[in-house]
Structure formats: C-alpha cells, structure tokens
Motif scaffolding. Structure first.
Motif, mmCIF file in Angstrom:
data_model
loop_
_atom_site.group_PDB
_atom_site.id
_atom_site.type_symbol
_atom_site.label_atom_id
_atom_site.label_comp_id
_atom_site.label_asym_id
_atom_site.label_seq_id
_atom_site.Cartn_x
_atom_site.Cartn_y
_atom_site.Cartn_z
ATOM 1 N N ALA A 103 0.873 -1.174 0.000
ATOM 2 C CA ALA A 103 0.000 0.000 0.000
ATOM 3 C C ALA A 103 0.908 1.221 0.000
ATOM 4 O O ALA A 103 2.032 1.169 0.509
ATOM 5 C CB ALA A 103 -0.914 0.003 1.219
ATOM 6 N N ALA A 104 0.428 2.316 -0.569
ATOM 7 C CA ALA A 104 1.236 3.528 -0.724
ATOM 8 C C ALA A 104 0.593 4.704 -0.005
ATOM 9 O O ALA A 104 -0.588 4.652 0.378
ATOM 10 C CB ALA A 104 1.387 3.855 -2.211
ATOM 11 N N VAL A 105 1.366 5.764 0.152
ATOM 12 C CA VAL A 105 0.850 6.998 0.742
ATOM 13 C C VAL A 105 -0.398 7.425 -0.028
ATOM 14 O O VAL A 105 -0.412 7.425 -1.262
ATOM 15 C CB VAL A 105 1.916 8.118 0.705
ATOM 16 N N GLY A 106 -1.437 7.762 0.694
ATOM 17 C CA GLY A 106 -2.692 8.200 0.097
ATOM 18 C C GLY A 106 -3.701 7.087 -0.096
ATOM 19 O O GLY A 106 -4.879 7.367 -0.331
ATOM 20 N N ASP A 107 -3.268 5.828 0.000
ATOM 21 C CA ASP A 107 -4.214 4.715 -0.153
ATOM 22 C C ASP A 107 -5.171 4.664 1.034
ATOM 23 O O ASP A 107 -4.739 4.716 2.193
ATOM 24 C CB ASP A 107 -3.487 3.370 -0.231
ATOM 25 N N GLU A 108 -6.463 4.585 0.745
ATOM 26 C CA GLU A 108 -7.452 4.373 1.796
ATOM 27 C C GLU A 108 -7.676 2.877 1.921
ATOM 28 O O GLU A 108 -8.030 2.207 0.950
ATOM 29 C CB GLU A 108 -8.772 5.081 1.494
ATOM 30 N N LEU A 109 -7.451 2.355 3.122
ATOM 31 C CA LEU A 109 -7.587 0.927 3.379
ATOM 32 C C LEU A 109 -8.789 0.668 4.264
ATOM 33 O O LEU A 109 -9.082 1.444 5.171
ATOM 34 C CB LEU A 109 -6.325 0.387 4.053
ATOM 35 N N THR A 110 -9.463 -0.433 4.005
ATOM 36 C CA THR A 110 -10.607 -0.860 4.801
ATOM 37 C C THR A 110 -10.336 -2.248 5.338
ATOM 38 O O THR A 110 -9.907 -3.137 4.593
ATOM 39 C CB THR A 110 -11.896 -0.875 3.948
ATOM 40 N N ALA A 111 -10.571 -2.433 6.632
ATOM 41 C CA ALA A 111 -10.408 -3.737 7.276
ATOM 42 C C ALA A 111 -11.781 -4.234 7.696
ATOM 43 O O ALA A 111 -12.499 -3.538 8.419
ATOM 44 C CB ALA A 111 -9.493 -3.629 8.482
ATOM 45 N N GLU A 112 -12.141 -5.424 7.234
ATOM 46 C CA GLU A 112 -13.422 -6.025 7.613
ATOM 47 C C GLU A 112 -13.151 -7.285 8.420
ATOM 48 O O GLU A 112 -12.526 -8.223 7.932
ATOM 49 C CB GLU A 112 -14.268 -6.369 6.400
ATOM 50 N N THR A 128 -9.879 -9.075 6.552
ATOM 51 C CA THR A 128 -9.274 -8.774 5.261
ATOM 52 C C THR A 128 -9.094 -7.267 5.161
ATOM 53 O O THR A 128 -10.031 -6.507 5.409
ATOM 54 C CB THR A 128 -10.150 -9.271 4.092
ATOM 55 N N VAL A 129 -7.872 -6.848 4.824
ATOM 56 C CA VAL A 129 -7.577 -5.433 4.588
ATOM 57 C C VAL A 129 -7.531 -5.234 3.085
ATOM 58 O O VAL A 129 -6.792 -5.928 2.379
ATOM 59 C CB VAL A 129 -6.229 -5.027 5.228
ATOM 60 N N ARG A 130 -8.343 -4.301 2.581
ATOM 61 C CA ARG A 130 -8.427 -4.037 1.144
ATOM 62 C C ARG A 130 -8.152 -2.567 0.858
ATOM 63 O O ARG A 130 -8.419 -1.702 1.680
ATOM 64 C CB ARG A 130 -9.825 -4.371 0.614
ATOM 65 N N ASN A 131 -7.665 -2.310 -0.368
ATOM 66 C CA ASN A 131 -7.509 -0.919 -0.806
ATOM 67 C C ASN A 131 -8.830 -0.446 -1.428
ATOM 68 O O ASN A 131 -9.798 -1.209 -1.508
ATOM 69 C CB ASN A 131 -6.313 -0.751 -1.748
ATOM 70 N N ALA A 132 -8.866 0.803 -1.878
ATOM 71 C CA ALA A 132 -10.105 1.378 -2.419
ATOM 72 C C ALA A 132 -10.594 0.649 -3.663
ATOM 73 O O ALA A 132 -11.789 0.655 -3.962
ATOM 74 C CB ALA A 132 -9.906 2.860 -2.717
ATOM 75 N N ALA A 133 -9.690 -0.005 -4.384
ATOM 76 C CA ALA A 133 -10.079 -0.763 -5.577
ATOM 77 C C ALA A 133 -10.607 -2.159 -5.228
ATOM 78 O O ALA A 133 -11.019 -2.907 -6.111
ATOM 79 C CB ALA A 133 -8.884 -0.885 -6.526
ATOM 80 N N GLY A 134 -10.571 -2.506 -3.932
ATOM 81 C CA GLY A 134 -11.066 -3.808 -3.506
ATOM 82 C C GLY A 134 -10.013 -4.898 -3.492
ATOM 83 O O GLY A 134 -10.305 -6.051 -3.178
ATOM 84 N N LYS A 135 -8.767 -4.549 -3.794
ATOM 85 C CA LYS A 135 -7.682 -5.536 -3.807
ATOM 86 C C LYS A 135 -7.276 -5.867 -2.380
ATOM 87 O O LYS A 135 -7.052 -4.975 -1.557
ATOM 88 C CB LYS A 135 -6.479 -4.993 -4.574
ATOM 89 N N ALA A 136 -7.143 -7.160 -2.079
ATOM 90 C CA ALA A 136 -6.700 -7.594 -0.757
ATOM 91 C C ALA A 136 -5.233 -7.223 -0.557
ATOM 92 O O ALA A 136 -4.380 -7.572 -1.365
ATOM 93 C CB ALA A 136 -6.905 -9.089 -0.585
ATOM 94 N N ILE A 137 -4.956 -6.505 0.520
ATOM 95 C CA ILE A 137 -3.609 -6.062 0.873
ATOM 96 C C ILE A 137 -3.018 -6.977 1.947
ATOM 97 O O ILE A 137 -1.834 -7.254 1.952
ATOM 98 C CB ILE A 137 -3.646 -4.598 1.384
#
Length: 154
Positions: A103-112, A128-137
C-alpha cells in the motif's frame, strides 16, 4: 476522527442480536490509538466490524510502502471491535498476518473483521484489509479470549 455513530448500530445480519451503539461509541472514544492515527470505525454488528484508514507519509517504511505494523494495527483494531461487540471485555490471545500486496501513501484501506467461531471464552476472527479498488492487501487471523463476564452459550 470520530466514530460514525449511525453506522455502529447492529445490522442484524450476524446473529440478530443488538450491539448497543452507545457502548461501542464509548469504546471508540477511549481508543486514543485509532483516533490518533485517523482510523475510523465505520460499522459494528455482532461478531463483525469495519474500520478505515488512509496511509499517511509517516506510515511508510524505507521502501516507500506502508509499514506492515500499521496494516497489522488496522486489522487488529477491526478484530478488537468485532470480538468486543458481545459486551464482555475480550482481548487478543494470538494473531497472525499475511501481507499480500503493498500500500502507498494516500491509499485508503478498509479492514473487515468477521467472526468464524466462538466457544466458551475464546473466538476466532478473520480480517481482510483491502484498498479502495477492492484488492486484498493483507489477511489477518486473530484468536480472542474473554477476560470478564459470562461466556457465550451455544
């Protein structure tokens, strides 16, 4: 950053039990770590929680990508709210994380966080932690232990 108290009510999808909104909001208000890092509590229902954070410049390592400790912290926070949604004080007994993508600076991450099982005073939760595009990080698995109160029956 404050808790979205409208979203902290139970959706009724997990077990049908109600998560007291004021109790979860109060837990968040005492959570100085999440507040200090801008981690928002978006949703809580029984055995389930969603949290969100944006990667800031101070959160990257020498490679210029998000430090794994911050990803772990975001996942651990979601795990904490999910396992405390029942009421009795519950903490992590063990946890592990697998980092899947940077993940990079500015990425919004969501943890479910999703409860997998509860038995007596212990539980298992997957996050699961995902970026704004829905990709699993990252994928996180936490085992919880209840410190006080009555164990979950059933």
């Amino acid at each position: 950053m404050s808790v979205d108290t409208a979203a902290v009510a139970d959706s009724g999808e997990s077990t049908g039990a109600t998560v007291p909104q004021p109790r979860m909001a109060a837990l968040y208000e005492r959570d100085r770590t999440c507040q200090g890092l801008g981690i928002a509590l978006d949703e809580v229902s029984t055995g389930h929680a969603v949290m969100r954070m944006t990667i800031g410049p101070a959160m990257v390592n020498g490679h210029g990508i998000a430090h794994g400790g911050f990803l772990f912290l975001l996942a651990d926070a979601a795990f904490s709210y999910a396992c405390n949604s029942y009421g009795p004080v519950t903490v992590a007994q063990a946890a592990q994380v697998t980092f899947l993508a940077p993940a990079a600076v500015g990425d919004e991450l969501t943890a479910e966080a999703v409860e997998r099982t509860r038995a007596g005073r212990t539980g298992v939760y997957d996050v699961t932690v995902r970026n704004a595009a829905g990709k699993a990080i990252a994928e996180f698995r936490g085992q919880s232990v209840m410190l006080a109160g009555t164990p979950h029956k059933g």
